[in-house]
Enzyme design. Structure first.
Site, PDB file in Angstrom:
ATOM      1  N   ASP A  13    -112.126  51.886   0.542  1.00 18.73           N
ATOM      2  CA  ASP A  13    -113.273  52.122  -0.325  1.00 18.73           C
ATOM      3  C   ASP A  13    -113.904  50.763  -0.629  1.00 18.73           C
ATOM      4  O   ASP A  13    -113.192  49.807  -0.969  1.00 18.73           O
ATOM      5  CB  ASP A  13    -112.795  52.794  -1.620  1.00 18.73           C
ATOM      6  CG  ASP A  13    -113.939  53.321  -2.448  1.00 18.73           C
ATOM      7  OD1 ASP A  13    -114.484  54.366  -2.089  1.00 18.73           O
ATOM      8  OD2 ASP A  13    -114.273  52.673  -3.455  1.00 18.73           O
ATOM      9  N   ASN A  36    -125.888  49.190  -4.930  1.00 21.41           N
ATOM     10  CA  ASN A  36    -126.985  50.172  -4.978  1.00 21.41           C
ATOM     11  C   ASN A  36    -127.855  49.966  -6.218  1.00 21.41           C
ATOM     12  O   ASN A  36    -129.083  49.997  -6.131  1.00 21.41           O
ATOM     13  CB  ASN A  36    -126.439  51.595  -4.973  1.00 21.41           C
ATOM     14  CG  ASN A  36    -126.166  52.110  -3.576  1.00 21.41           C
ATOM     15  OD1 ASN A  36    -126.715  51.614  -2.597  1.00 21.41           O
ATOM     16  ND2 ASN A  36    -125.317  53.097  -3.481  1.00 21.41           N
ATOM     17  N   HIS A  96    -130.782  51.440  -2.678  1.00 23.68           N
ATOM     18  CA  HIS A  96    -130.001  52.226  -1.723  1.00 23.68           C
ATOM     19  C   HIS A  96    -130.188  51.773  -0.275  1.00 23.68           C
ATOM     20  O   HIS A  96    -129.271  51.891   0.531  1.00 23.68           O
ATOM     21  CB  HIS A  96    -130.334  53.711  -1.869  1.00 23.68           C
ATOM     22  CG  HIS A  96    -129.835  54.281  -3.152  1.00 23.68           C
ATOM     23  ND1 HIS A  96    -128.530  54.644  -3.346  1.00 23.68           N
ATOM     24  CD2 HIS A  96    -130.463  54.522  -4.326  1.00 23.68           C
ATOM     25  CE1 HIS A  96    -128.376  55.099  -4.566  1.00 23.68           C
ATOM     26  NE2 HIS A  96    -129.532  55.026  -5.197  1.00 23.68           N
ATOM     27  N   ASP A 117    -127.117  50.956   2.057  1.00 23.85           N
ATOM     28  CA  ASP A 117    -126.906  51.477   3.408  1.00 23.85           C
ATOM     29  C   ASP A 117    -126.567  50.348   4.378  1.00 23.85           C
ATOM     30  O   ASP A 117    -125.700  50.498   5.248  1.00 23.85           O
ATOM     31  CB  ASP A 117    -128.148  52.213   3.906  1.00 23.85           C
ATOM     32  CG  ASP A 117    -128.353  53.557   3.231  1.00 23.85           C
ATOM     33  OD1 ASP A 117    -127.443  54.026   2.503  1.00 23.85           O
ATOM     34  OD2 ASP A 117    -129.443  54.146   3.426  1.00 23.85           O
ATOM     35  N   GLU A 142    -118.922  55.617   0.082  1.00 25.55           N
ATOM     36  CA  GLU A 142    -118.478  54.298   0.521  1.00 25.55           C
ATOM     37  C   GLU A 142    -117.027  54.300   0.975  1.00 25.55           C
ATOM     38  O   GLU A 142    -116.355  53.278   0.971  1.00 25.55           O
ATOM     39  CB  GLU A 142    -118.698  53.265  -0.586  1.00 25.55           C
ATOM     40  CG  GLU A 142    -117.847  53.444  -1.817  1.00 25.55           C
ATOM     41  CD  GLU A 142    -118.447  54.359  -2.870  1.00 25.55           C
ATOM     42  OE1 GLU A 142    -117.947  54.325  -3.992  1.00 25.55           O
ATOM     43  OE2 GLU A 142    -119.394  55.108  -2.594  1.00 25.55           O
TER      44      GLU A 142
END
Length: 190
Positions: A66, A74, A79, A83, A109
């Site tokens: 993770d 973010n 965002h 990404d 994630e």
């Protein structure tokens, strides 16, 4: 002769439909952003490898990774840059794994790497190499270097696991232990 154009047209249509079918299969099994296998494919491959481990012996390890503090990326950068961070980590995982390893984006994630042929010490060492592979490669947004780290939980096949989902749950618990112990670390499931 009208037969030849009809045969050619039919062959072309069949070729196109086969290509479209393959594209749909790829889209259904792959995460569109990272290009890695998706959760559906992870479940299929995990179940297959779990069944093999039951027969051949316990040499299957599942590492659940993770990205640490991903929400902050973010929230701070947006965002689109989040990404880019996911794509960066996916690439680093591809660089840091063996050809026999299987990598999937499990959602958000979170990533999963399935490794075979490893005992507990080797699986822990492999997970640590993945952690370092992510940590040591600079991720930048514009001119700003953004530290990226991952926490990892690793579970090895255990005869008490009824199925792959049980094994994955144990790896997930180890992940949360790694998070609670400060992040950017590897924990093995007991």
């Amino acid at each position: 002769m009208t037969v030849l154009p009809a045969i050619s047209t039919t062959a072309f249509a069949l070729m196109c439909s086969d290509r479209i079918r393959r594209q749909w299969e790829h889209a259904a099994s792959t995460d569109h952003l990272t290009g890695l296998a998706n959760r559906r494919t992870l479940t299929e491959v995990g179940n297959e490898r779990f069944a093999i481990a039951k027969i051949k012996g316990p040499s299957l390890a599942a590492a659940v990774l993770d990205i640490d503090n991903f929400k902050a990326i973010n929230d701070t950068h947006g965002h689109e840059d989040g990404d880019k961070a996911l794509i960066h980590v996916a690439f680093r995982l591809q660089v840091g794994t063996r050809k026999s390893d299987f990598i999937a984006q499990a959602g958000g994630e979170e990533f999963v790497v399935l490794m075979t042929g490893l005992d507990a010490a080797s699986a822990g060492a492999a997970a640590e190499r993945l952690r370092l592979t992510v940590e040591q490669d600079i991720f930048s947004i514009g001119d700003e270097a953004i530290p990226l780290t991952v926490s990892i939980g690793v579970a090895l096949y255990d005869e008490d696991d009824r199925n792959f989902a049980d094994m994955l749950r144990r790896a997930d618990k180890a992940l949360y232990l790694a998070k609670s112990r400060g992040r950017n670390r590897v924990e093995l499931a007991v």
